[in-house]
Structure formats: structure tokens, C-alpha cells
Design a protein around this motif. Structure first.
Motif, PDB file in Angstrom:
ATOM      1  N   LYS A   1       0.795  -1.220   0.000  1.00 37.21           N
ATOM      2  CA  LYS A   1       0.000   0.000   0.000  1.00 37.21           C
ATOM      3  C   LYS A   1       0.830   1.274   0.000  1.00 37.21           C
ATOM      4  CE  LYS A   1      -4.111  -1.761   2.341  1.00 37.21           C
ATOM      5  NZ  LYS A   1      -4.837  -1.708   3.612  1.00 37.21           N
ATOM      6  N   MET A   2       1.872   1.302   0.861  1.00 37.44           N
ATOM      7  CA  MET A   2       2.629   2.544   1.002  1.00 37.44           C
ATOM      8  C   MET A   2       4.097   2.286   1.201  1.00 37.44           C
ATOM      9  SD  MET A   2       0.846   5.444   3.261  1.00 37.44           S
ATOM     10  CE  MET A   2       0.901   6.976   2.378  1.00 37.44           C
ATOM     11  N   ARG A   3       4.918   3.178   0.676  1.00 34.34           N
ATOM     12  CA  ARG A   3       6.354   3.081   0.944  1.00 34.34           C
ATOM     13  C   ARG A   3       6.667   4.000   2.127  1.00 34.34           C
ATOM     14  NH1 ARG A   3      10.308   1.710  -3.562  1.00 34.34           N
ATOM     15  NH2 ARG A   3       9.214  -0.172  -2.960  1.00 34.34           N
ATOM     16  N   VAL A   4       7.267   3.428   3.138  1.00 36.97           N
ATOM     17  CA  VAL A   4       7.522   4.207   4.359  1.00 36.97           C
ATOM     18  C   VAL A   4       9.028   4.336   4.566  1.00 36.97           C
ATOM     19  CG1 VAL A   4       7.106   4.365   6.835  1.00 36.97           C
ATOM     20  CG2 VAL A   4       5.420   3.235   5.380  1.00 36.97           C
ATOM     21  N   PHE A   5       9.480   5.575   4.768  1.00 36.53           N
ATOM     22  CA  PHE A   5      10.894   5.809   5.078  1.00 36.53           C
ATOM     23  C   PHE A   5      11.000   6.228   6.534  1.00 36.53           C
ATOM     24  CE2 PHE A   5      10.528   6.424   0.563  1.00 36.53           C
ATOM     25  CZ  PHE A   5      11.653   5.759   0.076  1.00 36.53           C
ATOM     26  N   ILE A   6      11.688   5.408   7.309  1.00 36.97           N
ATOM     27  CA  ILE A   6      11.934   5.782   8.706  1.00 36.97           C
ATOM     28  C   ILE A   6      13.390   6.230   8.765  1.00 36.97           C
ATOM     29  CG2 ILE A   6      12.010   4.973  11.098  1.00 36.97           C
ATOM     30  CD1 ILE A   6       9.951   2.823  10.286  1.00 36.97           C
ATOM     31  N   ILE A   7      13.603   7.513   8.973  1.00 37.40           N
ATOM     32  CA  ILE A   7      14.977   8.033   8.982  1.00 37.40           C
ATOM     33  C   ILE A   7      15.353   8.354  10.424  1.00 37.40           C
ATOM     34  CG2 ILE A   7      16.590   9.677   7.966  1.00 37.40           C
ATOM     35  CD1 ILE A   7      14.543  10.144   5.757  1.00 37.40           C
TER      36      ILE A   7
END
Ligand SMILES: [Zn+2]
Length: 530
Positions: free
Chosen positions: A119-125
Motif C-alpha cells: 500500500k505505502m512506501r515508508v521511510f523511517i529516517i
């Protein structure tokens, strides 16, 4: 050694300790499908920022989450692959080891443009403040116009190093330290899952030593569990958790408050005979004094900063606070701080003995005992003193106080606190740790976080003083109901004004603007916001 931090990592919002306001906001946004595209999670280390980010990543990608719901199911393919760190859609980037602009271009911008497989691309920085300026500029461009189906979660322990341009594009969430009480709850859950019986004293000790950092607490607990015992008490953990002497530290402060140099010196020598390390002992005293100081400056502040000693010690500390006005506390603090920096003497306890004798002899003008003996009088005389308004109240028609809503009660609260303080310093202290609700049909409910504060209020003589004062302020009969609410967040709900002449607390609720109460308080009492 068990890796508790990984084994008991939260998989749902409900599993995340503390941070209630943030959880509610995020969950509402998820349920209403009104999630933003960039979030900034700030706050001290080890308070659950990345855990929250991972749960959020799971929630947005969960295949079974229905509209109107916010928790990830934890069982679908998307949830499982994210949990195992195998999802192609969730990228965790440690900015501390990838600071350059090339990294942002290659790892973030390029892959943000690809469609997610789920569903979604998530970037945890993580540690986003470590990025170089050019890396931030590159990041800014993509955050300004993020591709659809991309979610950025930036985490940082040092938000002041994050450019304002980035902050302004993000929805900012400030994480708080977790209270020791909450940590104890989580630790006892883990212990029960591991089928190990650990005494509450040990759990409270671990929570205290971790200073509000859950990961540290879990790692200490891991060491304790590694002992391999089925039942663990204070003695078993002596090698892992240095033995503390909080009770003795409080005894010593009691002697100082009562100006008893003989008692203080005997105690010091008793500790010396038992081989207590004075440097560590002094640290414990300083922590307690710090707590008392912070508590007098702003109720709830000490707790907010993770200074919570567990229920049994808190009770003693609150009694002691009543005996030690702020100025006296500062005087002792200053002297002990000096002492902690001195080199050791040939007779190790001598500098300590000198300090306590000096503190007992030099009665500062600030000290209660030299100016005002009210606190040393037996309770009976206090009750008698307090009975004057009661006699007046008997003559007056027994009308019930008019109804007031929560905000109206909060607005009058500082006045009540100031009146109470004149009667009874320890009750004043207790009341700083509660939040009043509305006044309805002559009944007012006070919410307390701690049982011992509530019980103190329910003490008949104390309750009488309180009800008389309320009757005076609200001009009518008032009955008190004291409720226990472990989830009460005193620190966040209680902005407070403190002036040079008086310290007054104004508990207000989240929904209300602080301006009203604080403004009124400042006007009435010439107080300043610190
Ligand atoms: Zn799922």
C-alpha cells in the motif's frame, strides 16, 4: 542473555508504553484516513520513537485493517514482513551512518519514486539531525512534494539541529520520557511472560536506574533474568544493581530538617561501618533533593523528567518536602554538591560530618523551624486551628455550592492552593499532585495519580480542612470525592505559575488554553511564568 528489547518490541499502538497523546492523535488520523505524509518524531533516546514509527508503518500497510480502524492486525503478510524487517516497502535508514547527499538521492529519492509493492512506501529516517546540509536540502525537495503513497517518518533526539524548513513540512510529535511506574508495569509483564518471579522492589529499582529509558530498563532486566533464578529479590540482584540507600538518605535529610546534628553524624558513622561508598550515597541524596527542588518549583516537573522513586519512597519524600522549604533545600543541595567535588580525606566520613553539622547549626532565615513552627505542632492543634472557619460555617445556612465546570474550578484552584498552604504545607503539596474535575451538586472530584496522595487527603482531619477551604472559596457546602487515576499525566496537564512570594499550582485540562488560568493567576498574585 535474552534480548528482551527485540522479543517484546511493540506490535500495536496498544503495546507502546506512555506517549498517550501522540498515540491517540496518530490513531485518529489513521482511522479517519487523514494521515500526513511527513512526521517528525522528536524526544530523548529510547522512549519509543522508532517503535511507534514501525507500528505506524505496519498500520498503513496492513492488508486487513478496515477503514475506521487504526491497529495493524499483526498477522497478514504485510504486517509479518515488516515485523521481520523483510518488507521492501519499509526502509529504515540510519542517518548517523549515512549523512551524505548521495545517500539521500540513492536510498530515498530514487526509491520514493518507485511504486510500492504494497500500500505505502515508508521511510523511517533515524537520527535525522545527522544529515549534512546538502542531504537535508535534497530531502526537503522530496518532502515538499512527496509522491503519493509515500510516508516519511523522521526521528531525532536533537530537533534543534533539524533545519526549520524541514520541521515546517512535518507534523511534529514530541515524545516524553516514560514514567518509572509505566516501566515497572512493562517489566512485570515481561517477567510474568518469562515465568520468573521478581520482587517489586527490584523492578522499581531497575525502573529508577533506567531514568525513564525503557530500552535501558529492559537490558537491565535481561541481566537479572540471566541469573537463571525462578525467584529474584534484592539479595539476588546485588551484583547487578548496586545496592541503594535511599531510606538512609531520607533519614539523613530528616535529621537535617529537624536540625539534629547528633543523629546525622551517628547515621554517617553507621554507614561508614557498613562500608557504604559515600560518593554513591551522596549521589542518592542529591537526587532526592533535586526531586524536592523541582517539585517546589513546578508540580509534576520532577515526574516529567523521570524522577520517580516508586510509591513507598515517594510518600517519605512528600513528607520531607513539607519540612524543607525551597530555600532550605537549595542550601543543603549547594553544600552537598560542594562536598561531592571534594577530595577524600584521611578520615573518609569527616567532610560529610562537617557538612551536616554546619547545615544543622546554620539555621538559615529560610528554615521553617526558625521562622514558623506550624509544621512542628501536633496535628491536633492544626485541626483545632482549622476549626475556626467550621464554626462559622455552622452558623451560615447550609447551602450547597453552585455548580462549576472543570474550567471554572481550575480557574479558582490557585486561590484554594494559596489558602491551603497557609493552613497546612503538606496538604498543599498533596494537592499539587491532583487534578480537580467539575463541581456538581456540591460534590467535587479530585483525580490523584498516587494512592498515598489520595489516602492523605481522605484522612478525616485533612479532609475537613480541605472541605472548609472549598466551602469558603465556593461559598457553599462542598463534599470531596478522591479518585485514583494511574494514567493521570500531571506534568503535561499542569502548567504552573510561580512567583517570588508564593508558589501556586494551577491544574488545567488539555482542552483549555493555559492563558486563562495563568493570566488570571499572574494578575492576581503577581506571578511570572518560569
Ligand atoms: Zn496486517
Amino acid at each position: 542473555m535474552p534480548t528482551l528489547y527485540r522479543d517484546y518490541r511493540p506490535q500495536k499502538f496498544a503495546d507502546i508504553l506512555g506517549q498517550n497523546h501522540l498515540k491517540i492523535t496518530l490513531q485518529n488520523e489513521l482511522a479517519d484516513a487523514k494521515l500526513g505524509q511527513a512526521y517528525l518524531f522528536c524526544g530523548p533516546r529510547a522512549v519509543g520513537k522508532t517503535s511507534m514509527a514501525r507500528v505506524l508503518a505496519q498500520a498503513v500497510n496492513c492488508e486487513r485493517r478496515k477503514s475506521g480502524e487504526s491497529e495493524p492486525c499483526g498477522e497478514c503478510a504485510a504486517c509479518l514482513s515488516i515485523r521481520r524487517g523483510q518488507s521492501l516497502d519499509v526502509m529504515e535508514i540510519d542517518a548517523a551512518s549515512n549523512t551524505g547527499v548521495d545517500n539521500v538521492r540513492e536510498n530515498i529519492i530514487a526509491s520514493a519514486r518507485l511504486a510500492p509493492s504494497g500500500k505505502m512506501r515508508v521511510f523511517i529516517i533515524d537520527e535525522v539531525h545527522m544529515l549534512s546540509l546538502s542531504a537535508f536540502n535534497a530531502l526537503l525537495k522530496i518532502i515538499e512534494e512527496p509522491p503519493k503513497q509515500v510516508l516519511f517518518i523522521l526521528c531525532t533526539t536533537e530537533v534543534h539541529k533539524v533545519p526549520a524548513t524541514i520541521i515546517s513540512r512535518c507534523q511534529r510529535f514530541d515524545f516524553k520520557r516514560i514514567s518509572p511506574a509505566e516501566i515497572v508495569k512493562k517489566l512485570s509483564f515481561i517477567a510474568s511472560q518469562e515465568k520468573i518471579e521478581i520482587s517489586r522492589e527490584v523492578l522499581e529499582d531497575i525502573a529508577r536506574q533506567s531514568g525513564g529509558y525503557l530500552r535501558d530498563a529492559e537490558s537491565l532486566l535481561g541481566q537479572v533474568l540471566a541469573l537463571g533464578e525462578k525467584k529474584i529479590g534484592v539479595e539476588e540482584v546485588e551484583l547487578i544493581l548496586p545496592r541503594h540507600h535511599n531510606q538512609e538518605a531520607l533519614d539523613l535529610l530528616d535529621f537535617l530538617a529537624k536540625k539534629n546534628p547528633g543523629g546525622a553524624v551517628s547515621l554517617i558513622n553507621q554507614l561508614a561501618d557498613n562500608g557504604v561508598n559515600f560518593k554513591n550515597f551522596l549521589e542518592e541524596i542529591l537526587l532526592i533533593l533535586r526531586k524536592i527542588m523541582l517539585q517546589s518549583v513546578q508540580p509534576g516537573l520532577a515526574e516529567k523528567l523521570g524522577l520517580d522513586f516508586g510509591e513507598s519512597l515517594e510518600l517519605r519524600i512528600s513528607h520531607l518536602s513539607a519540612e524543607l522549604p525551597l530555600a532550605a533545600c537549595l542550601r543543603i543541595l549547594r553544600r552537598f554538591l560542594e562536598l561531592s567535588q571534594e577530595k577524600s580525606a584521611s578520615i573518609p566520613q569527616l567532610p560529610f560530618e562537617m557538612a551536616v553539622v554546619e547545615l544543622c547549626l546554620k539555621a538559615g532565615s529560610d528554615d521553617k523551624s526558625s521562622v514558623n513552627n506550624a509544621s512542628n505542632r501536633p496535628t491536633a492543634s492544626l485541626v483545632k486551628e482549622a476549626s475556626t472557619p467550621k464554626e462559622r460555617a455552622v452558623d451560615a445556612p447550609p447551602i450547597i455550592a453552585a455548580d462549576l465546570n472543570e474550567a471554572e474550578v481550575a480557574a479558582r484552584w490557585p486561590e484554594i492552593l494559596i489558602k491551603i498552604k497557609k493552613h497546612n504545607h503538606s496538604l498543599f503539596f498533596v494537592l499539587q499532585n491532583c487534578i480537580p474535575l467539575a463541581l456538581k451538586s456540591g460534590l467535587i472530584s479530585l483525580r490523584f495519580k498516587y494512592k498515598f496522595h489520595r489516602d492523605r487527603l481522605l484522612d478525616p482531619s485533612i479532609k475537613a480542612i480541605m472541605e472548609e477551604t472549598l466551602a469558603e472559596v465556593f461559598q457553599g457546602r462542598v463534599t470531596i470525592e478522591a479518585l485514583l487515576d494511574e494514567n493521570l499525566e500531571l506534568g503535561t496537564d499542569m502548567p504552573v505559575a510561580a512567583g517570588p512570594t508564593d508558589v501556586a499550582a494551577a491544574p488545567i485540562t488539555e482542552t483549555k488554553k493555559p492563558g486563562g488560568v495563568l493570566g488570571g493567576l499572574m494578575e492576581n498574585f503577581g506571578a511570572e511564568v518560569l
